[in-house]
Write a protein that holds these residues in place. Sequence first.
Motif, PDB file in Angstrom:
ATOM      1  N   PHE A 170      -9.638  12.472  58.030  1.00 39.95           N
ATOM      2  CA  PHE A 170      -9.112  11.151  57.688  1.00 39.95           C
ATOM      3  C   PHE A 170      -9.939  10.076  58.372  1.00 39.95           C
ATOM      4  O   PHE A 170     -10.516  10.295  59.437  1.00 39.95           O
ATOM      5  CB  PHE A 170      -7.642  11.027  58.101  1.00 39.95           C
ATOM      6  CG  PHE A 170      -7.378  11.364  59.541  1.00 39.95           C
ATOM      7  CD1 PHE A 170      -7.334  10.376  60.518  1.00 39.95           C
ATOM      8  CD2 PHE A 170      -7.176  12.690  59.930  1.00 39.95           C
ATOM      9  CE1 PHE A 170      -7.093  10.697  61.839  1.00 39.95           C
ATOM     10  CE2 PHE A 170      -6.937  13.013  61.262  1.00 39.95           C
ATOM     11  CZ  PHE A 170      -6.896  12.009  62.223  1.00 39.95           C
ATOM     12  N   LYS A 171     -10.009   8.924  57.739  1.00 40.27           N
ATOM     13  CA  LYS A 171     -10.685   7.776  58.329  1.00 40.27           C
ATOM     14  C   LYS A 171      -9.662   6.856  58.985  1.00 40.27           C
ATOM     15  O   LYS A 171      -8.525   6.743  58.510  1.00 40.27           O
ATOM     16  CB  LYS A 171     -11.463   6.992  57.270  1.00 40.27           C
ATOM     17  CG  LYS A 171     -12.812   7.583  56.875  1.00 40.27           C
ATOM     18  CD  LYS A 171     -13.578   6.633  55.986  1.00 40.27           C
ATOM     19  CE  LYS A 171     -14.937   7.227  55.613  1.00 40.27           C
ATOM     20  NZ  LYS A 171     -15.806   7.368  56.805  1.00 40.27           N
ATOM     21  N   ILE A 172     -10.071   6.216  60.062  1.00 41.35           N
ATOM     22  CA  ILE A 172      -9.258   5.184  60.708  1.00 41.35           C
ATOM     23  C   ILE A 172     -10.015   3.864  60.571  1.00 41.35           C
ATOM     24  O   ILE A 172     -11.179   3.767  60.982  1.00 41.35           O
ATOM     25  CB  ILE A 172      -8.982   5.510  62.179  1.00 41.35           C
ATOM     26  CG1 ILE A 172      -8.238   6.844  62.288  1.00 41.35           C
ATOM     27  CG2 ILE A 172      -8.176   4.394  62.831  1.00 41.35           C
ATOM     28  CD1 ILE A 172      -7.915   7.241  63.718  1.00 41.35           C
ATOM     29  N   LYS A 173      -9.342   2.861  60.004  1.00 39.80           N
ATOM     30  CA  LYS A 173      -9.999   1.584  59.729  1.00 39.80           C
ATOM     31  C   LYS A 173      -9.290   0.434  60.429  1.00 39.80           C
ATOM     32  O   LYS A 173      -8.089   0.484  60.695  1.00 39.80           O
ATOM     33  CB  LYS A 173     -10.026   1.322  58.219  1.00 39.80           C
ATOM     34  CG  LYS A 173     -10.751   2.382  57.402  1.00 39.80           C
ATOM     35  CD  LYS A 173     -10.671   2.056  55.916  1.00 39.80           C
ATOM     36  CE  LYS A 173     -11.367   3.118  55.076  1.00 39.80           C
ATOM     37  NZ  LYS A 173     -11.285   2.798  53.622  1.00 39.80           N
ATOM     38  N   ASP A 174     -10.071  -0.615  60.686  1.00 42.35           N
ATOM     39  CA  ASP A 174      -9.504  -1.856  61.183  1.00 42.35           C
ATOM     40  C   ASP A 174      -8.800  -2.555  60.022  1.00 42.35           C
ATOM     41  O   ASP A 174      -9.408  -2.766  58.971  1.00 42.35           O
ATOM     42  CB  ASP A 174     -10.602  -2.752  61.758  1.00 42.35           C
ATOM     43  CG  ASP A 174     -10.028  -4.009  62.399  1.00 42.35           C
ATOM     44  OD1 ASP A 174      -9.541  -4.882  61.648  1.00 42.35           O
ATOM     45  OD2 ASP A 174     -10.086  -4.119  63.630  1.00 42.35           O
ATOM     46  N   PRO A 175      -7.519  -2.908  60.156  1.00 39.18           N
ATOM     47  CA  PRO A 175      -6.789  -3.491  59.018  1.00 39.18           C
ATOM     48  C   PRO A 175      -7.293  -4.870  58.620  1.00 39.18           C
ATOM     49  O   PRO A 175      -7.098  -5.291  57.484  1.00 39.18           O
ATOM     50  CB  PRO A 175      -5.344  -3.546  59.515  1.00 39.18           C
ATOM     51  CG  PRO A 175      -5.460  -3.587  61.003  1.00 39.18           C
ATOM     52  CD  PRO A 175      -6.664  -2.760  61.345  1.00 39.18           C
ATOM     53  N   ALA A 176      -7.926  -5.585  59.547  1.00 40.75           N
ATOM     54  CA  ALA A 176      -8.404  -6.936  59.240  1.00 40.75           C
ATOM     55  C   ALA A 176      -9.737  -6.910  58.511  1.00 40.75           C
ATOM     56  O   ALA A 176      -9.954  -7.651  57.552  1.00 40.75           O
ATOM     57  CB  ALA A 176      -8.519  -7.756  60.526  1.00 40.75           C
ATOM     58  N   THR A 177     -10.644  -6.034  58.953  1.00 46.16           N
ATOM     59  CA  THR A 177     -11.993  -6.013  58.387  1.00 46.16           C
ATOM     60  C   THR A 177     -12.219  -4.866  57.414  1.00 46.16           C
ATOM     61  O   THR A 177     -13.148  -4.908  56.613  1.00 46.16           O
ATOM     62  CB  THR A 177     -13.029  -5.916  59.512  1.00 46.16           C
ATOM     63  OG1 THR A 177     -12.891  -4.649  60.173  1.00 46.16           O
ATOM     64  CG2 THR A 177     -12.839  -7.042  60.518  1.00 46.16           C
ATOM     65  N   GLY A 178     -11.397  -3.824  57.491  1.00 44.43           N
ATOM     66  CA  GLY A 178     -11.595  -2.653  56.658  1.00 44.43           C
ATOM     67  C   GLY A 178     -12.692  -1.732  57.156  1.00 44.43           C
ATOM     68  O   GLY A 178     -12.990  -0.712  56.534  1.00 44.43           O
ATOM     69  N   ARG A 179     -13.277  -2.052  58.303  1.00 45.78           N
ATOM     70  CA  ARG A 179     -14.358  -1.235  58.833  1.00 45.78           C
ATOM     71  C   ARG A 179     -13.816  -0.015  59.573  1.00 45.78           C
ATOM     72  O   ARG A 179     -12.779  -0.093  60.216  1.00 45.78           O
ATOM     73  CB  ARG A 179     -15.225  -2.074  59.777  1.00 45.78           C
ATOM     74  CG  ARG A 179     -15.945  -3.232  59.083  1.00 45.78           C
ATOM     75  CD  ARG A 179     -16.697  -4.066  60.104  1.00 45.78           C
ATOM     76  NE  ARG A 179     -17.386  -5.183  59.453  1.00 45.78           N
ATOM     77  CZ  ARG A 179     -18.041  -6.133  60.116  1.00 45.78           C
ATOM     78  NH1 ARG A 179     -18.090  -6.098  61.443  1.00 45.78           N
ATOM     79  NH2 ARG A 179     -18.637  -7.105  59.447  1.00 45.78           N
ATOM     80  N   PRO A 180     -14.553   1.112  59.512  1.00 51.54           N
ATOM     81  CA  PRO A 180     -14.127   2.310  60.248  1.00 51.54           C
ATOM     82  C   PRO A 180     -14.134   2.064  61.749  1.00 51.54           C
ATOM     83  O   PRO A 180     -14.992   1.335  62.271  1.00 51.54           O
ATOM     84  CB  PRO A 180     -15.168   3.358  59.852  1.00 51.54           C
ATOM     85  CG  PRO A 180     -15.753   2.856  58.577  1.00 51.54           C
ATOM     86  CD  PRO A 180     -15.734   1.359  58.666  1.00 51.54           C
ATOM     87  N   LEU A 181     -13.186   2.677  62.440  1.00 50.47           N
ATOM     88  CA  LEU A 181     -13.081   2.548  63.889  1.00 50.47           C
ATOM     89  C   LEU A 181     -13.484   3.865  64.538  1.00 50.47           C
ATOM     90  O   LEU A 181     -12.788   4.870  64.405  1.00 50.47           O
ATOM     91  CB  LEU A 181     -11.649   2.182  64.298  1.00 50.47           C
ATOM     92  CG  LEU A 181     -11.163   0.789  63.895  1.00 50.47           C
ATOM     93  CD1 LEU A 181      -9.689   0.639  64.222  1.00 50.47           C
ATOM     94  CD2 LEU A 181     -11.969  -0.283  64.618  1.00 50.47           C
ATOM     95  N   GLY A 182     -14.583   3.867  65.223  1.00 50.40           N
ATOM     96  CA  GLY A 182     -15.034   5.059  65.919  1.00 50.40           C
ATOM     97  C   GLY A 182     -14.730   4.991  67.400  1.00 50.40           C
ATOM     98  O   GLY A 182     -14.314   3.955  67.930  1.00 50.40           O
ATOM     99  N   GLY A 183     -14.931   6.100  68.086  1.00 56.46           N
ATOM    100  CA  GLY A 183     -14.794   6.133  69.541  1.00 56.46           C
ATOM    101  C   GLY A 183     -13.388   6.232  70.070  1.00 56.46           C
ATOM    102  O   GLY A 183     -13.176   6.096  71.277  1.00 56.46           O
TER     103      GLY A 183
END
Length: 673
Positions: A583-596
């Motif tokens: 599954f991917k985890i994304k920032d809800p504001a930007t839609g960018r993936p959140l790594g780390g």
Amino acid sequence: MPTINEMNKHRASILAAPRAFGAAFLCLAAFIFAGAQIGGPGGVRKTAGNEAKPAPASFSRRFEKEGVAVEFTLKTPPGAQGGLLSGADAVATFSITDRRTGQPLAGLHPNAWMSALKPDQQLHSDAECKDKIRGFMGGLLSTRAEIDLNSYLALTLNHDNTITFINPQVSFNITKMESLIQLPGAGADWVLSRDKAFLYVTMPDQSAIAVINVVTRKLAGAIPTGEGTRPRRLVLAPDGRRLWVGLDGTTRVAVVDTAENKLHATVEVGRGGLHSIALTPDGRFAYITSSDGDSVAAVDARALRKLADIQVGRTPGPVAYSTASGNVYVAAINGASVSVIAPEEQRVVATATARPGIVALRFEPQGRYAFAVNQADSTVSVLDTATNKWVGSTGVVKSPDQVAFSAGFAYVRGTGSEKFSLLNVREAAGGNLAPTDIQAGRRPPADSPEDIGVADMIAPTPEGNSALIANAPDQMLYFYMEGMMAPMGTLSNYKRRPRALMVLDRSLKEISPGVYSTPLKLHGAGRFAVSFLLDQPRVVNCIELEVAPSPDAEKQLAGAPLVIAPEFKGARVAPSQPFPLRFKIKDPATGRPLGGLKDVQVLVFQPPGVWQQRQWAKEAGGGTYEITQVFPHAGLFKVMFQVTSRGARYRDLLSADVVVVEKSPSETKPDDE
């Protein structure tokens, strides 16, 4: 609490003013998603002109059963704008009366839940209502309600500058931590706002008070108290509008405006050292002790000016108000007395002789009998405010520093013992002080002296017959039920040493005879069922209400903690075979993936919860995470996600389904969407 030698060095050691917190513990009739959030399917009501219908400011519904009349209201707080919208604050209230006489029914314990209804779901019968409530009381994930009006959380203030929110009611036993908040500095004392919306935490090393939004579980800001000041003890005014703060090491106390969460004023009290504060219930007077002097400052709490310096014993420390006598009581730590001050006269009207070493002075729930904790000789003595005479004294656990009360018992903690002493309040009031020592962990608090402070480490439950006890060296919380000779259960504090313990009770409270109420946060729009249960007399009822969508829905979505995008959605999997859940985890504001992210936890369970398993996910790169799951047998399984470092709990994020079928792995593939 420091030792007597340390108190002599600093000339005082005073406990914070008492606070009452209610809660229930380890109840299998509760569930994992306790909290004040409401969510559900979206939907906008339209008028004939195809325009959004304005949201009402309140909702009410009356029903009568078994000779009982119940009036339910849900309304926005005074001054709030927009009405009953997604994201708005609201207050739920049940007014319960005798149907025939109209007299309020006091002393009851109603239970209620709010749950989202599907677009085609209707509430048809009492049997369906009973089934819904039975599911909520089963403590299972598959039948969770969006808001539980019977819930509570245990909060700990920890050595690593964090606050943990622990759900002791969850029926799954691997993790109970719902949230983790990082503070800018080390916390010393704390107090909850009257409406349970904000938590104030003093940070002496930061010369500031942290403000925690309890609903969003986030740091809302900090209130500076002045360069070089060391704010420590906190007392909330009876009306909740002002917060009094002892500025240790100065000759002042601070007063905070809780409406704006900013410093309102400082008040000169004339003496320095360590300060403790007591307020009269009408909010007229404040009494501040200073360990560097032998007097108590009487302050006009409305005009914020000192009225008098009242001479008491040497090193005044603990100060408390008696609701029974209407007087203020001050113990002299290095003196030999407890002084009785009459607020209307601003002078000492009586003195009770005592041995030096009293570090805590608190009143039992009725406000007549004061329990004085003497750390020097490890005793507790009871003072009758009707006569201002001691009724008895007894030895307790070694080096006691705190006392807390349930409805019928006093709990005394000792820094030099891994046990606590339990005294029957009624028997003690009659002079029969016969303590029972109960195990409260494996190690005494003195094993980690840096964690001994002024805040409470014992929190009674609302039933009045049990309590939670925090143990810093053990990094644990212990639950004790009165009548037992050992704790009934434990809660992990997740490798953190607790320095304070609080129970945040968000259940219905009787605010006036027959009126039961609690604040909550609306989140999400659509139709909801309000399920009501009263045990004695037995009343079960479900009603329907609607929450309007917020005009700021897009903005609210951007404020969501995380977005989870499962890559296995709709997968059909074979049992007993390893299967990757990515599954991917994304920032809800930007839609960018959140790594780390290092604390991504995945819960897999089969409704109604008879089988469940949790794993820590590993990052596969580019904000994609995965676990390898083996499903035990065929059936429908739920997958849920939690990332506490980002404030995202299981209840905050959408779940995904996995269908496990009896077929070979080569035949499994995701369904077409």
